[in-house]
Scaffold this active site. Sequence first.
Site: not given
Ligand SMILES: Cc1cc2nc3c(=O)[nH]c(=O)nc-3n(C[C@H](O)[C@H](O)[C@H](O)COP(=O)(O)OP(=O)(O)OC[C@H]3O[C@@H](n4cnc5c(N)ncnc54)[C@H](O)[C@@H]3O)c2cc1C
Ligand code: HEM
Length: 416
Positions: A107, A149, A288
Amino acid sequence: MSSTVLTSPSLLSDRSAAVVTATAGVVAAHAEQITARFYPRMFTEHPELLRVFNQGNQATGEQSRALAASVVAYAVQLIDPNAPSFHHVMERIAYKHISLGIRPEQYTIVGHHLLAAVGEVLGDAVTPEIADAWSEVYWLFATQLIAEEARLYQQAAIDPARPLRPYRVIRRIEETNDVISLIMEPDDGGDLPAISPGQYVSVFVDLPNGQRQPRQYTVSSTGLGNRLQLTVRRVHGVNGAPDGQVSTYLHDNTTIGDILDVSAPAGDFVIQPSNGPLLLASAGAGITTVLPIVEHIARTQPDRTVIIAHADRTAQDHALRDTVLHVGRQLDDFTAYTWYETVGPDDHRSRQGLMDLTDIPLPADIQVFTCGPLPFMRHIRSTLLARDVPASRIRYEVFGPDLWAAQATPQELAHT
Ligand SMILES: Cc1cc2nc3c(=O)[nH]c(=O)nc-3n(C[C@H](O)[C@H](O)[C@H](O)COP(=O)(O)OP(=O)(O)OC[C@H]3O[C@@H](n4cnc5c(N)ncnc54)[C@H](O)[C@@H]3O)c2cc1C
Ligand code: HEM
């Protein structure tokens, strides 16, 4: 945004409350610019964090928008006694963080770069007084997240220094052309952790390009003893965007015997211990979340009323369909509806087009769980609100950074 200075006791000092009230509008207007600066500057100094942050969400800007919206919404609820409860947003972030092994000391890094990005974007407008007030906001938010957390880590007996366990893939099922299920066992000889139906895990993979990347996948079945099932939809790039990195990797490379690094279960998209009727409304990969909930009800409350409604492109794309129907038949009162964009000529039960819940019979005290793309969930929600389902009875899960909660209107968030 409120224009009145705090009138009820708040966590924020009076001095900072006045400054935050005066500057919240300007920070909100620049919030996405600020977070867009924040990430590159943090990654330059801490490249190790590239392995924890989802680089797909960085490329699309979704994580940057989610962070901006959450900080603004947090500040607003500090200064506005009428702001909606922030509990849901806080829980969502805390769960996501613990699934990624985020630690308190990180943080300081985020705070340093976020506050520096505020200075870069707003320039001389940031007086020392303004910088102090926003630093106070950041650290209040951080302290609450760190505490929550710590509670979640302790509850699940997770050592934040070692948040992942190795799981061995023991079965791979081709569910549809674009969907696989992976069934895995802990490879350390231990038991499966307790999983509430609807929760997800973070899976970390080492990609061929040398990057390590996490993604979240819902535990799609909790009825397999010491085995964990994940169901992954292959993400195709559209309009020139690349294919999804991790889903493509899992589809193309995962075979029996492979080891994946998997977090403990996380997430608050879980059903309450009541006996009220449930509507599970899903689209695409959102299915899922449906199977583990139906399995759980079949095991523990088979007399509970469950209605499922699912939308997909076609019946062939509808993953887990037969399994869900099979488990659903074990319930006393189970109804299933499907909508397909294209219905096959021999399918006389499914409805054509997008999901429309306008005329589906619903018990008065229905509790709704919805999971799918945001436009789908917005549509479901507005149909149900129009049918007088209270907002407090509608829960949702977003398969990406939650761009809804922190931006929603107070009415939309009334359920939290
Ligand atoms: C709580 C939660 C639960 C989930 N459960 C499931 C599940 O049960 N099953 C499931 O299949 N998925 C699930 N997901 C979604 C999963 O986590 C991934 O987000 C999904 O599999 C896509 O990941 P990826 O790495 O294949 O795509 P990514 O590489 O992350 O790409 C995601 C999107 O961004 C776009 N993108 C990437 N790079 C660029 C760029 N440079 N410019 C423009 N666009 C770009 C891609 O075209 C794509 O559309 C869940 C997500 C969450 C948050
Ligand atoms: C007050 C401080 C912080 C706030 C307000 C914050 C807020 C958030 C929010 C809003 C998300 C998206 C949640 C969701 O809807 O999925 C997130 C995801 C995340 N946060 Fe934080 N965060 C904080 C601190 C941190 C710290 C200290 C770290 C560690 C380096 C961190 C790492 C991440 C990562 C890795 C994700 C997932 C990102 C992704 O999936 O793209 N965060 N956080």
